[in-house]
Enzyme design. Structure first.
Site, PDB file in Angstrom:
ATOM      1  N   GLU A  12      -9.163  -2.368   1.715  1.00  0.00           N
ATOM      2  CA  GLU A  12      -7.733  -2.651   1.762  1.00  0.00           C
ATOM      3  C   GLU A  12      -7.265  -2.730   3.210  1.00  0.00           C
ATOM      4  O   GLU A  12      -7.894  -2.166   4.105  1.00  0.00           O
ATOM      5  CB  GLU A  12      -6.957  -1.516   1.086  1.00  0.00           C
TER       6      GLU A  12
ATOM      7  N   THR B 299      -3.635 -17.573  11.503  1.00  0.00           N
ATOM      8  CA  THR B 299      -2.467 -18.242  10.898  1.00  0.00           C
ATOM      9  C   THR B 299      -1.476 -17.225  10.339  1.00  0.00           C
ATOM     10  O   THR B 299      -0.265 -17.458  10.365  1.00  0.00           O
ATOM     11  CB  THR B 299      -2.920 -19.233   9.798  1.00  0.00           C
ATOM     12  N   LEU B 300      -1.982 -16.081   9.874  1.00  0.00           N
ATOM     13  CA  LEU B 300      -1.070 -15.017   9.432  1.00  0.00           C
ATOM     14  C   LEU B 300      -0.211 -14.575  10.608  1.00  0.00           C
ATOM     15  O   LEU B 300       1.019 -14.489  10.514  1.00  0.00           O
ATOM     16  CB  LEU B 300      -1.870 -13.796   8.960  1.00  0.00           C
TER      17      LEU B 300
HETATM   18  O1  LIG Z   1      -9.208  -1.620   7.364  1.00  0.00           O
HETATM   19  C1  LIG Z   1     -10.038  -0.999   6.711  1.00  0.00           C
HETATM   20  C2  LIG Z   1     -11.017  -0.213   7.326  1.00  0.00           C
HETATM   21  C3  LIG Z   1     -11.918   0.490   6.546  1.00  0.00           C
HETATM   22  N1  LIG Z   1     -11.868   0.374   5.182  1.00  0.00           N
HETATM   23  C4  LIG Z   1     -12.852   1.084   4.345  1.00  0.00           C
HETATM   24  C5  LIG Z   1     -14.218   1.160   5.024  1.00  0.00           C
HETATM   25  C6  LIG Z   1     -14.290   2.547   5.545  1.00  0.00           C
HETATM   26  O2  LIG Z   1     -15.640   2.978   5.672  1.00  0.00           O
HETATM   27  C7  LIG Z   1     -13.512   3.298   4.465  1.00  0.00           C
HETATM   28  C8  LIG Z   1     -13.041   4.660   4.842  1.00  0.00           C
HETATM   29  O3  LIG Z   1     -12.291   4.586   6.008  1.00  0.00           O
HETATM   30  P1  LIG Z   1     -12.006   5.941   6.809  1.00  0.00           P
HETATM   31  O4  LIG Z   1     -13.279   6.645   7.076  1.00  0.00           O
HETATM   32  O5  LIG Z   1     -11.123   5.599   7.957  1.00  0.00           O
HETATM   33  O6  LIG Z   1     -11.176   6.770   5.695  1.00  0.00           O
HETATM   34  P2  LIG Z   1     -10.574   8.245   5.800  1.00  0.00           P
HETATM   35  O7  LIG Z   1      -9.099   8.152   5.778  1.00  0.00           O
HETATM   36  O8  LIG Z   1     -11.197   8.974   6.960  1.00  0.00           O
HETATM   37  O9  LIG Z   1     -11.021   8.895   4.417  1.00  0.00           O
HETATM   38  P3  LIG Z   1     -12.483   9.450   4.028  1.00  0.00           P
HETATM   39  O10 LIG Z   1     -12.725  10.641   4.915  1.00  0.00           O
HETATM   40  O11 LIG Z   1     -12.410   9.813   2.588  1.00  0.00           O
HETATM   41  O12 LIG Z   1     -13.443   8.337   4.283  1.00  0.00           O
HETATM   42  O13 LIG Z   1     -12.422   2.427   4.169  1.00  0.00           O
HETATM   43  C9  LIG Z   1     -10.927  -0.400   4.571  1.00  0.00           C
HETATM   44  O14 LIG Z   1     -10.874  -0.528   3.360  1.00  0.00           O
HETATM   45  N2  LIG Z   1     -10.025  -1.057   5.358  1.00  0.00           N
END
Ligand SMILES: O=c1ccn([C@H]2C[C@H](O)[C@@H](COP(=O)(O)OP(=O)(O)OP(=O)(O)O)O2)c(=O)[nH]1
Length: 155
Positions: A113, A91-92
């Site tokens: 998030e 719906t979004l």
């Molecule tokens: O849409 C999303 C997808 C993932 N996450 C959460 C779960 C995931 O395990 C975490 C970290 O995501 P990611 O590994 O992509 O983060 P990063 O940017 O690589 O930072 P870091 O290395 O500190 O984890 O964020 C969300 O909140 N939203």
């Protein structure tokens, strides 16, 4: 193999019957933020720019076109041997809005998030179902140990 909604529900706090779908669990809207300072993604690290809450009337967000950080209300725990994927509630999408998401790693625990793209004004209510999380079986060597571990679990 993707797991059942019942299985996903056993890894999310807290969930009502209405949120449990055949193949996943609907997540609800906690808060909406607007980024106000630049972030950074570099080869030697990263940072998230400051964000501010958007105006809310009671629990109602009237959003103009733009990009917003949407915070989910539930605490999600991705179990070992699984990976999570999140999709917008259709719906979004049918209302010219979209949630952009990333990978949910095995071992992650927190209230995550997403990036909400608003292409046409929309009214969202705190507590409304906005997204659906699914879990698939997946092999992995390590478990999640990044900077977002445990985010907002004290709220
Ligand atoms: O849409 C999303 C997808 C993932 N996450 C959460 C779960 C995931 O395990 C975490 C970290 O995501 P990611 O590994 O992509 O983060 P990063 O940017 O690589 O930072 P870091 O290395 O500190 O984890 O964020 C969300 O909140 N939203």
């Amino acid at each position: 193999m993707f797991r059942s909604g019942q299985f996903v529900a056993s890894h999310i706090e807290s969930v009502t019957d209405e949120q449990v779908q055949p193949n996943g669990v609907d997540l609800t809207l906690g808060d909406v933020l607007e980024q106000v300072e630049p972030g950074r993604v570099g080869v030697d690290g990263k940072s998230v720019g400051d964000r501010e809450p958007v105006d809310v009337a009671g629990d109602v967000f009237d959003l103009d076109p733009g990009g917003y950080i949407l915070q989910y209300a539930e605490t999600i725990s991705i179990p070992d041997d699984h990976v999570g994927f999140l999709y917008p509630r259709s719906t979004l999408m049918r209302n010219s809005c979209m949630l952009n998401t990333a990978v949910w790693d095995a071992g992650y625990e927190g209230k995550g998030e997403g990036l909400l793209q608003v292409h046409h004004p929309i009214r969202l209510e705190r507590g409304a179902r906005v997204a659906q999380l699914v879990l698939a079986e997946a092999a992995h060597a390590d478990v999640y140990d990044g900077t977002y571990q445990g985010e907002r679990t004290d709220e």
